[in-house]
Design an enzyme around this catalytic site. Structure first.
Site, PDB file in Angstrom:
ATOM      1  N   LYS A  22       0.834  -1.201   0.000  1.00  0.00           N
ATOM      2  CA  LYS A  22       0.000   0.000   0.000  1.00  0.00           C
ATOM      3  C   LYS A  22       0.872   1.254   0.000  1.00  0.00           C
ATOM      4  O   LYS A  22       1.999   1.214   0.471  1.00  0.00           O
ATOM      5  CB  LYS A  22      -0.876   0.022   1.266  1.00  0.00           C
ATOM      6  CG  LYS A  22      -2.015  -0.976   1.279  1.00  0.00           C
ATOM      7  CD  LYS A  22      -2.830  -0.861   2.563  1.00  0.00           C
ATOM      8  CE  LYS A  22      -3.982  -1.857   2.579  1.00  0.00           C
ATOM      9  NZ  LYS A  22      -4.987  -1.634   1.527  1.00  0.00           N
ATOM     10  N   ARG A  73     -10.528 -11.434   1.654  1.00  0.00           N
ATOM     11  CA  ARG A  73     -11.420 -12.471   1.105  1.00  0.00           C
ATOM     12  C   ARG A  73     -10.790 -13.862   1.196  1.00  0.00           C
ATOM     13  O   ARG A  73     -11.494 -14.864   1.290  1.00  0.00           O
ATOM     14  CB  ARG A  73     -11.819 -12.089  -0.324  1.00  0.00           C
ATOM     15  CG  ARG A  73     -10.695 -12.023  -1.305  1.00  0.00           C
ATOM     16  CD  ARG A  73     -11.027 -11.190  -2.542  1.00  0.00           C
ATOM     17  NE  ARG A  73     -11.003  -9.751  -2.264  1.00  0.00           N
ATOM     18  CZ  ARG A  73     -11.339  -8.811  -3.142  1.00  0.00           C
ATOM     19  NH1 ARG A  73     -11.748  -9.143  -4.357  1.00  0.00           N
ATOM     20  NH2 ARG A  73     -11.287  -7.536  -2.829  1.00  0.00           N
TER      21      ARG A  73
HETATM   22  N1  BES Z   1      -8.275  -3.760   4.289  1.00  0.00           N
HETATM   23  C1  BES Z   1      -8.366  -3.328   2.952  1.00  0.00           C
HETATM   24  C2  BES Z   1      -9.647  -2.544   2.672  1.00  0.00           C
HETATM   25  C3  BES Z   1      -9.703  -1.153   3.201  1.00  0.00           C
HETATM   26  C4  BES Z   1      -9.234  -0.087   2.445  1.00  0.00           C
HETATM   27  C5  BES Z   1     -10.295  -0.880   4.407  1.00  0.00           C
HETATM   28  C6  BES Z   1      -9.329   1.203   2.926  1.00  0.00           C
HETATM   29  C7  BES Z   1     -10.400   0.404   4.871  1.00  0.00           C
HETATM   30  C8  BES Z   1      -9.904   1.447   4.141  1.00  0.00           C
HETATM   31  C9  BES Z   1      -8.366  -4.532   2.018  1.00  0.00           C
HETATM   32  O1  BES Z   1      -7.614  -5.609   2.424  1.00  0.00           O
HETATM   33  C10 BES Z   1      -7.796  -4.073   0.717  1.00  0.00           C
HETATM   34  O2  BES Z   1      -6.662  -3.721   0.697  1.00  0.00           O
HETATM   35  N2  BES Z   1      -8.608  -4.087  -0.321  1.00  0.00           N
HETATM   36  C11 BES Z   1      -8.176  -3.648  -1.600  1.00  0.00           C
HETATM   37  C12 BES Z   1      -8.724  -4.610  -2.607  1.00  0.00           C
HETATM   38  C13 BES Z   1      -8.191  -4.395  -4.010  1.00  0.00           C
HETATM   39  C14 BES Z   1      -6.730  -4.767  -4.079  1.00  0.00           C
HETATM   40  C15 BES Z   1      -8.991  -5.238  -4.946  1.00  0.00           C
HETATM   41  C16 BES Z   1      -8.713  -2.248  -1.837  1.00  0.00           C
HETATM   42  O3  BES Z   1      -9.846  -1.974  -1.464  1.00  0.00           O
HETATM   43  O4  BES Z   1      -7.951  -1.426  -2.338  1.00  0.00           O
HETATM   44 MN    MN Z   2      -5.572  -5.420   1.800  1.00  0.00          MN
END
Ligand code: BES
Ligand code: MN
Ligand code: ZN
Length: 498
Positions: free
Chosen positions: A274, A349
């Protein structure tokens, strides 16, 4: 904190005695049962300082020798008949005053003759007060005595219908304390709240309430072929845990509700790392897990009957260390389905899929609900005001929508369906973990659906509401404890199967 309900304010000692007043029509005086407060209010009203508008407050000191309260507080209710949510906010407003005035013992006079039942009003006021006075300061060194915040020790509610108000107050107290426990778990940083801490919490719960707790460590997870949880865990030195706590009513033939909560103790994204801005917030990626354990604890405290509940928390960090899962890898989930990893950041997931498949096979639940901070996309779609709901069962979904409204944790249903399913088809495996062409929240939902079969199931994407939730008097900054009170409301009224 202690909560009691009394019929009359006579002789009740308080650091703060609270009256709630509706907004007066133009030219009309405010009606207040306390003679001194009424006098002051007449002046305040004339000066325009206090008109009973929604959320207005006025602190008044009674003349020496008059009554047993050292401070009086008037809180405005506005023009409309207050809803349960308005009462919750009122409780939050009172909490704010208590904090400023260092109040230990607060007494609230519930107005009579309003449409809402006394139980709902008492529940909401209690919830608002407790949720609104929440703090997390255990890592702050106290320098001066002055700064040490005081906790409210006792709430006394004055109500005509003492018995019904008592029931509401008890529910409010229990639910709000549970939500605060979920906030505490979430507030702990990732170096202080690891998968092992989830396991310890589950075991402690079991010990205190005579429940059954099973913790699956790395060896057991490998034996059970939990390929999703193990894959996400590959890049961290923190061992994975799957924590399973069972609440049994002892009633034969009672249906089982399975709750699954995402317990991602820190989500760096893994190799699909990230951006660094706000990455620290990813310590909150375990809010779903916190919610299901806190909910189970509240159930056990209340000895709720008629429904067995099993909570499962798959817990791990998601880190890019040596051995980390890589984009392009293909993994095998607990139920044998293969998944092509497009992004290691779509990890939630993967761990939920194992927990859902395993939990459904093992416990044969009548219904399953999972809670997860799953997608940033849900924030794009719904902002920070609504939790995303996806479900394969209209009755279950309707119950959840209702519970969301009642608890002040509203949800909004999104669709599922074959067209979205196509978006997660892989060329090389059964599924891929990221869908193309948008609808990121729904494609995550249809991914999970692949692991629940025909069991009635609902998925709550709490990424937008688990923290930064709509600012309200009873929702401080930081984690909200979302899901705990919604689930409790649902369970207390469980009737969707007839
Ligand atoms: N934990 C995150 C989702 C999230 C993002 C929660 C921002 C709260 C605030 C999750 O694991 C994630 O990183 N999801 C990705 C999925 C994508 C790679 C398809 C996302 O939402 O960017
Ligand atoms: Mn994630
Ligand atoms: Zn995550």
């Amino acid at each position: 904190m202690k909560v009691t309900v009394k019929q009359s304010v006579a002789g009740v000692k308080a650091d703060l005695l609270v009256f709630f007043l509706g907004q007066a029509a133009d030219g009309e005086p405010l009606s207040c049962p306390h003679p001194h407060l009424a006098d002051v209010l007449a002046q305040a009203q004339a000066g325009g300082d206090f008109t009973g508008k929604d959320g207005q407050t006025l602190v008044v000191y009674p003349p020496a020798g008059q009554g047993e309260a050292s401070r009086l507080l008037a809180v405005g209710l506005g023009k409309e008949a207050p809803s349960q949510e308005s009462w919750r906010k009122c409780g939050g407003v009172v909490a704010g005053v208590c904090q400023k005035k260092r109040v230990r013992r607060v007494v609230m006079v519930m107005p009579a003759g309003l449409v809402l039942p006394a139980s709902a009003m008492a529940q909401a006021l209690t919830e608002g007060l407790i949720l609104g006075s929440y703090r997390f300061d255990r890592y702050k060194t106290v320098t001066e005595d002055e700064e040490r915040p005081l906790a409210i020790e006792e709430l006394v509610l004055i109500a005509e219908e003492v018995k019904t108000a008592r029931q509401g107050a008890a529910w409010g107290l229990n639910g709000a304390l549970a939500a605060c426990r979920a906030r505490d778990m979430a507030n702990e940083p990732a170096n202080h709240w690891t998968p092992a801490d989830f396991a310890a919490y589950g075991q402690d719960l079991a010990r205190r309430y005579g429940l059954k707790c099973m913790v699956l460590g790395k060896t057991e997870l490998a034996k059970l072929k939990m390929g999703g949880l193990l894959a996400v865990n590959q890049g961290t030195s923190e061992p994975p845990q799957m924590v399973i706590v069972e609440y049994r009513t002892g009633k034969r033939g009672a249906p089982t509700l399975l709750l699954v909560g995402k317990g991602l103790t820190f989500d760096s994204g893994g190799i699909s790392i990230k951006p660094s801005a706000n990455m620290h917030e990813m310590k909150y990626d375990m809010c779903g897990g916190a919610a299901v354990l806190a909910c189970l604890e509240a159930m056990a405290q209340e000895r709720l009957r008629g429904l067995d509940v099993v909570a499962i928390v798959p817990a791990t960090d998601n880190m890019p260390g040596p051995g980390a899962l890589k984009p392009g890898d293909i993994i095998t989930q607990h139920n044998g389905k293969t998944v092509e990893i497009i992004s290691t950041d779509a990890e939630g997931r993967l761990i939920l899929a194992d927990a859902l498949a395993y939990g459904i096979k093992k416990f044969k639940p009548a219904a399953v609900i999972d809670l997860a901070t799953l997608t940033g996309a849900v924030i794009v779609g719904l902002g920070h005001h609504l939790t995303g709901l996806m479900s394969n069962d209209d009755k279950l979904a309707a119950q959840i929508v209702r519970a969301g409204q009642e608890s002040g944790e509203p949800v909004w249903r999104l669709p599922l369906g074959k067209d979205y399913g196509k978006q997660i088809e892989s060329k090389v495996a059964d599924l891929k973990n990221v869908g193309d062409q948008g609808a990121g929240t729904i494609t995550a939902g249809v991914f999970l659906q692949e692991f629940v079969g025909e069991t009635p199931w609902a998925h709550l994407d709490i990424a937008g509401t688990a923290w930064n939730f709509t600012e309200k008097a009873y929702v401080p900054k930081g984690p909200s404890g979302i899901g705990v009170r919604l689930l409790l409301e649902l369970i207390r009224n469980w009737n969707f199967r007839g």
